[in-house]
Motif scaffolding. Structure first.
Motif, PDB file in Angstrom:
ATOM      1  N   LEU A 142     -81.971 -25.687   8.272  1.00  5.90           N
ATOM      2  CA  LEU A 142     -83.243 -26.745   8.131  1.00  5.90           C
ATOM      3  C   LEU A 142     -84.032 -25.812   9.174  1.00  5.90           C
ATOM      4  O   LEU A 142     -83.968 -25.145  10.064  1.00  5.90           O
ATOM      5  CB  LEU A 142     -82.982 -28.009   8.793  1.00  5.90           C
ATOM      6  CG  LEU A 142     -82.021 -29.028   8.263  1.00  5.90           C
ATOM      7  CD1 LEU A 142     -81.877 -30.388   9.057  1.00  5.90           C
ATOM      8  CD2 LEU A 142     -82.516 -29.164   6.563  1.00  5.90           C
ATOM      9  N   PHE A 143     -85.506 -25.728   8.349  1.00  4.69           N
ATOM     10  CA  PHE A 143     -86.579 -24.868   8.960  1.00  4.69           C
ATOM     11  C   PHE A 143     -87.759 -26.017   9.298  1.00  4.69           C
ATOM     12  O   PHE A 143     -87.952 -26.634   8.304  1.00  4.69           O
ATOM     13  CB  PHE A 143     -86.789 -23.645   8.389  1.00  4.69           C
ATOM     14  CG  PHE A 143     -85.585 -22.710   7.976  1.00  4.69           C
ATOM     15  CD1 PHE A 143     -85.688 -21.761   8.832  1.00  4.69           C
ATOM     16  CD2 PHE A 143     -85.024 -23.010   6.862  1.00  4.69           C
ATOM     17  CE1 PHE A 143     -84.549 -20.973   8.690  1.00  4.69           C
ATOM     18  CE2 PHE A 143     -83.781 -22.163   6.799  1.00  4.69           C
ATOM     19  CZ  PHE A 143     -83.699 -21.185   7.696  1.00  4.69           C
ATOM     20  N   GLU A 144     -88.526 -25.650  10.116  1.00  3.80           N
ATOM     21  CA  GLU A 144     -89.779 -26.359  10.560  1.00  3.80           C
ATOM     22  C   GLU A 144     -90.620 -25.636   9.369  1.00  3.80           C
ATOM     23  O   GLU A 144     -91.124 -24.482   9.495  1.00  3.80           O
ATOM     24  CB  GLU A 144     -90.378 -26.171  11.887  1.00  3.80           C
ATOM     25  CG  GLU A 144     -91.518 -26.840  12.089  1.00  3.80           C
ATOM     26  CD  GLU A 144     -91.974 -26.622  13.569  1.00  3.80           C
ATOM     27  OE1 GLU A 144     -93.107 -27.152  13.800  1.00  3.80           O
ATOM     28  OE2 GLU A 144     -91.186 -25.975  14.280  1.00  3.80           O
ATOM     29  N   GLY A 145     -91.479 -26.461   8.595  1.00  5.58           N
ATOM     30  CA  GLY A 145     -92.442 -26.053   7.581  1.00  5.58           C
ATOM     31  C   GLY A 145     -93.878 -26.487   8.095  1.00  5.58           C
ATOM     32  O   GLY A 145     -93.979 -26.692   9.296  1.00  5.58           O
ATOM     33  N   PRO A 146     -94.830 -26.452   7.344  1.00  6.31           N
ATOM     34  CA  PRO A 146     -96.140 -26.834   7.696  1.00  6.31           C
ATOM     35  C   PRO A 146     -96.279 -28.188   8.367  1.00  6.31           C
ATOM     36  O   PRO A 146     -95.528 -29.187   7.794  1.00  6.31           O
ATOM     37  CB  PRO A 146     -96.864 -26.635   6.244  1.00  6.31           C
ATOM     38  CG  PRO A 146     -96.128 -26.004   5.369  1.00  6.31           C
ATOM     39  CD  PRO A 146     -94.633 -26.197   5.610  1.00  6.31           C
ATOM     40  N   SER A 147     -96.762 -28.346   9.539  1.00  4.44           N
ATOM     41  CA  SER A 147     -97.002 -29.564  10.037  1.00  4.44           C
ATOM     42  C   SER A 147     -97.818 -30.608   9.263  1.00  4.44           C
ATOM     43  O   SER A 147     -99.051 -30.199   9.099  1.00  4.44           O
ATOM     44  CB  SER A 147     -97.493 -29.440  11.587  1.00  4.44           C
ATOM     45  OG  SER A 147     -97.798 -30.467  12.239  1.00  4.44           O
ATOM     46  N   THR A 148     -97.203 -31.621   9.133  1.00  2.00           N
ATOM     47  CA  THR A 148     -97.888 -32.823   8.444  1.00  2.00           C
ATOM     48  C   THR A 148     -98.422 -34.012   9.436  1.00  2.00           C
ATOM     49  O   THR A 148     -99.109 -34.830   9.073  1.00  2.00           O
ATOM     50  CB  THR A 148     -97.104 -33.437   7.223  1.00  2.00           C
ATOM     51  OG1 THR A 148     -96.053 -33.976   7.623  1.00  2.00           O
ATOM     52  CG2 THR A 148     -97.052 -32.004   6.276  1.00  2.00           C
ATOM     53  N   GLY A 149     -97.897 -33.829  10.717  1.00  2.00           N
ATOM     54  CA  GLY A 149     -98.161 -35.053  11.641  1.00  2.00           C
ATOM     55  C   GLY A 149     -97.063 -36.292  11.390  1.00  2.00           C
ATOM     56  O   GLY A 149     -97.096 -37.082  12.175  1.00  2.00           O
ATOM     57  N   ARG A 150     -96.223 -36.107  10.121  1.00  2.00           N
ATOM     58  CA  ARG A 150     -95.461 -37.234   9.976  1.00  2.00           C
ATOM     59  C   ARG A 150     -93.959 -36.976   9.982  1.00  2.00           C
ATOM     60  O   ARG A 150     -93.585 -35.921   9.793  1.00  2.00           O
ATOM     61  CB  ARG A 150     -95.769 -37.838   8.303  1.00  2.00           C
ATOM     62  CG  ARG A 150     -97.343 -38.432   8.249  1.00  2.00           C
ATOM     63  CD  ARG A 150     -97.481 -38.692   6.941  1.00  2.00           C
ATOM     64  NE  ARG A 150     -97.612 -37.632   5.970  1.00  2.00           N
ATOM     65  CZ  ARG A 150     -97.398 -37.695   4.842  1.00  2.00           C
ATOM     66  NH1 ARG A 150     -97.498 -38.946   4.106  1.00  2.00           N
ATOM     67  NH2 ARG A 150     -97.587 -36.539   4.049  1.00  2.00           N
ATOM     68  N   THR A 151     -93.037 -38.042  10.340  1.00  2.00           N
ATOM     69  CA  THR A 151     -91.750 -37.857  10.411  1.00  2.00           C
ATOM     70  C   THR A 151     -90.766 -38.409   9.316  1.00  2.00           C
ATOM     71  O   THR A 151     -91.497 -39.337   8.517  1.00  2.00           O
ATOM     72  CB  THR A 151     -91.237 -38.625  11.710  1.00  2.00           C
ATOM     73  OG1 THR A 151     -92.072 -38.268  12.841  1.00  2.00           O
ATOM     74  CG2 THR A 151     -89.766 -38.511  11.814  1.00  2.00           C
ATOM     75  N   LEU A 152     -90.060 -37.623   8.822  1.00  2.00           N
ATOM     76  CA  LEU A 152     -89.502 -37.980   7.613  1.00  2.00           C
ATOM     77  C   LEU A 152     -88.536 -39.183   8.018  1.00  2.00           C
ATOM     78  O   LEU A 152     -87.674 -39.359   8.954  1.00  2.00           O
ATOM     79  CB  LEU A 152     -88.418 -36.835   7.317  1.00  2.00           C
ATOM     80  CG  LEU A 152     -87.608 -37.006   5.873  1.00  2.00           C
ATOM     81  CD1 LEU A 152     -88.649 -37.193   4.540  1.00  2.00           C
ATOM     82  CD2 LEU A 152     -86.674 -35.647   5.603  1.00  2.00           C
ATOM     83  N   LYS A 153     -88.768 -40.333   7.207  1.00  2.00           N
ATOM     84  CA  LYS A 153     -88.010 -41.423   7.322  1.00  2.00           C
ATOM     85  C   LYS A 153     -86.633 -41.175   7.059  1.00  2.00           C
ATOM     86  O   LYS A 153     -86.187 -40.488   6.202  1.00  2.00           O
ATOM     87  CB  LYS A 153     -88.707 -42.783   6.680  1.00  2.00           C
ATOM     88  CG  LYS A 153     -88.579 -42.383   5.073  1.00  2.00           C
ATOM     89  CD  LYS A 153     -89.343 -43.730   4.309  1.00  2.00           C
ATOM     90  CE  LYS A 153     -89.219 -43.364   2.762  1.00  2.00           C
ATOM     91  NZ  LYS A 153     -90.085 -44.397   2.003  1.00  2.00           N
ATOM     92  N   ARG A 154     -85.721 -42.351   7.595  1.00  2.00           N
ATOM     93  CA  ARG A 154     -84.333 -42.470   7.478  1.00  2.00           C
ATOM     94  C   ARG A 154     -84.164 -42.424   5.634  1.00  2.00           C
ATOM     95  O   ARG A 154     -84.739 -43.232   4.918  1.00  2.00           O
ATOM     96  CB  ARG A 154     -83.879 -43.653   7.945  1.00  2.00           C
ATOM     97  CG  ARG A 154     -82.151 -43.728   7.834  1.00  2.00           C
ATOM     98  CD  ARG A 154     -81.757 -45.034   8.483  1.00  2.00           C
ATOM     99  NE  ARG A 154     -81.997 -44.852   9.864  1.00  2.00           N
ATOM    100  CZ  ARG A 154     -81.072 -44.430  10.653  1.00  2.00           C
ATOM    101  NH1 ARG A 154     -79.726 -43.984  10.255  1.00  2.00           N
ATOM    102  NH2 ARG A 154     -81.384 -44.638  12.058  1.00  2.00           N
ATOM    103  N   ASP A 155     -83.145 -41.586   5.450  1.00  3.47           N
ATOM    104  CA  ASP A 155     -82.864 -41.619   3.912  1.00  3.47           C
ATOM    105  C   ASP A 155     -84.007 -41.097   3.050  1.00  3.47           C
ATOM    106  O   ASP A 155     -83.973 -41.053   1.826  1.00  3.47           O
ATOM    107  CB  ASP A 155     -82.277 -42.864   3.206  1.00  3.47           C
ATOM    108  CG  ASP A 155     -81.585 -42.745   1.965  1.00  3.47           C
ATOM    109  OD1 ASP A 155     -80.694 -41.736   2.054  1.00  3.47           O
ATOM    110  OD2 ASP A 155     -81.575 -43.523   1.074  1.00  3.47           O
ATOM    111  N   GLY A 156     -84.862 -40.240   3.715  1.00  6.55           N
ATOM    112  CA  GLY A 156     -85.961 -39.484   3.146  1.00  6.55           C
ATOM    113  C   GLY A 156     -85.341 -38.575   2.294  1.00  6.55           C
ATOM    114  O   GLY A 156     -84.483 -37.815   2.591  1.00  6.55           O
ATOM    115  N   VAL A 157     -86.146 -37.908   1.414  1.00 12.59           N
ATOM    116  CA  VAL A 157     -85.972 -36.901   0.357  1.00 12.59           C
ATOM    117  C   VAL A 157     -86.603 -35.591   0.496  1.00 12.59           C
ATOM    118  O   VAL A 157     -87.889 -35.832   1.033  1.00 12.59           O
ATOM    119  CB  VAL A 157     -85.901 -37.509  -0.997  1.00 12.59           C
ATOM    120  CG1 VAL A 157     -85.459 -36.252  -2.018  1.00 12.59           C
ATOM    121  CG2 VAL A 157     -85.098 -38.398  -1.429  1.00 12.59           C
ATOM    122  N   ILE A 158     -85.965 -34.521   0.885  1.00 10.97           N
ATOM    123  CA  ILE A 158     -86.707 -33.182   0.794  1.00 10.97           C
ATOM    124  C   ILE A 158     -86.730 -32.761  -0.555  1.00 10.97           C
ATOM    125  O   ILE A 158     -85.747 -32.555  -1.186  1.00 10.97           O
ATOM    126  CB  ILE A 158     -85.768 -32.116   1.799  1.00 10.97           C
ATOM    127  CG1 ILE A 158     -85.730 -32.680   3.037  1.00 10.97           C
ATOM    128  CG2 ILE A 158     -86.526 -30.840   1.681  1.00 10.97           C
ATOM    129  CD1 ILE A 158     -84.820 -31.942   4.109  1.00 10.97           C
TER     130      ILE A 158
END
Length: 341
Positions: free
Chosen positions: A108-124
């Motif tokens: 996993l790598f840090e991508g462009p900052s969006t200021g939002r956190t990926l929610k639980r069971d979120g999809v990349i």
């Protein structure tokens, strides 16, 4: 007091051993089941297995929990990440090689900052994922170099190639230096390659000097093959006739086997008789030169023999009876001379 001291030491040793074992198990991930679950979609996850590591900057932060196909052509990977490491919606996921054996892990790598956190069971999504490096296509490009290297050098170079291209260590300059150092191995063999080429030139020169003979040999071989092809019918018929001759010879030998066995048995009897009368045969052979000399004197006046009847006596078998012949004695002077001699 004598038992308390060893008991305290044993207890301390047991506690330290259990703590170290727990830390080791936690590091290896055998007990790591908790964490936040996420999903990532890939075009290809070949080699990635359930239970493989999830890493950030090379540090293990979770593991793969499930892999399945969705939408008929997309691979969906479920994984967990420890709660202490939140993921943003811009996170990127890549599948990388863990070693040359083929083990993989999810990086996993840090991508462009969006200021939002990926929610639980979120999809990349697919746009933020990348499959594993195609080592087959990569190593095919290095095949000419690998064929001239030892297995240890091949493994070392291949591992450094993977590390550089996956961004895990080293630089392109270090990879080029390694490639250059290994290429020097080929340069060290330049003398051997030169000798091989020289020997090949000598062979080709010899063939070139005998070009005429080689052409003549090839022409004669061509004529021979053409002649055989033209006479293939006669050759085929000859083979058929040869087969018939073989069959006839076999039948002839089969028919002659019994008489031949009888003749061999008779010859054995004759040989036995000759062997039994060897002394008489030897005496006859010894006396034969003298008798031949006497016959030669008698026949010296022509190709005939002159005989004179001097004495006669004997019997004649008539009707199963022996009838004596009246004896006869000649009074001719020749007979008297033969008797006296």
């Amino acid at each position: 007091m004598s038992i308390r001291a060893p008991l305290i030491k044993l207890t301390i040793f047991a506690v330290v051993t259990v703590l170290l074992t727990a830390m080791l198990a936690q590091t290896l991930g055998t007990w790591t089941t908790s964490g936040t679950g996420y999903r990532a979609r890939f075009t290809d996850v070949t080699g990635l297995l359930k239970g493989d590591d999830v890493r950030i900057a090379g540090v293990r932060v979770g593991k793969v929990t499930d892999i399945r196909v969705v939408d008929n052509s997309i691979a969906q990977v479920r994984f967990t990440v420890t709660d202490e490491v939140p993921l943003g919606t811009g996170v990127r996921a890549k599948i990388r090689y863990r070693n040359l054996v083929g083990q993989r892990y999810l990086a996993l790598f840090e991508g462009p900052s969006t200021g939002r956190t990926l929610k639980r069971d979120g999809v990349i999504p697919l746009e933020q994922t990348a499959p594993a490096l195609d080592l087959t296509a990569l190593f095919n490009g290095f095949r000419p170099l690998f064929t001239a290297l030892s297995p240890q050098d091949v493994n070392r170079l291949a591992y450094e190639i993977i590390q550089v291209l996956q961004g895990e260590g080293g630089t392109m300059a270090s990879l080029l230096r390694r490639t250059a150092s290994l290429t020097n191995t080929l340069a060290d063999r330049d003398e051997v390659i030169g000798r091989v080429i020289s020997n090949l030139n000598a062979v080709l020169s010899t063939v070139d000097e005998r070009e005429g003979q080689l052409d003549q040999t090839i022409s004669q071989l061509q004529q021979l093959v053409s002649g055989l092809a033209a006479d293939r019918a006669a050759i085929g018929q000859s083979l058929v006739n040869l087969g018939e001759l073989t069959v006839a010879t076999g039948s002839l030998l089969g028919e002659a086997r019994a008489p031949l066995a009888s003749d061999v048995d008779g010859l054995r009897q004759v040989a036995g008789n000759v062997n039994a009368n060897a002394e008489a045969i030897d005496r006859a052979l010894a006396a034969m030169p003298g008798r031949y000399e006497a016959l030669t004197r008698v026949a010296s006046h022509g190709s005939w023999f002159n005989f004179f009847l001097c004495d006669l006596k004997g019997t004649v078998a008539l009707g199963g009876q022996s009838v004596p012949i009246p004896p006869f004695t000649s009074t001719a002077p020749r007979c008297s001379a033969a008797a006296s001699s």
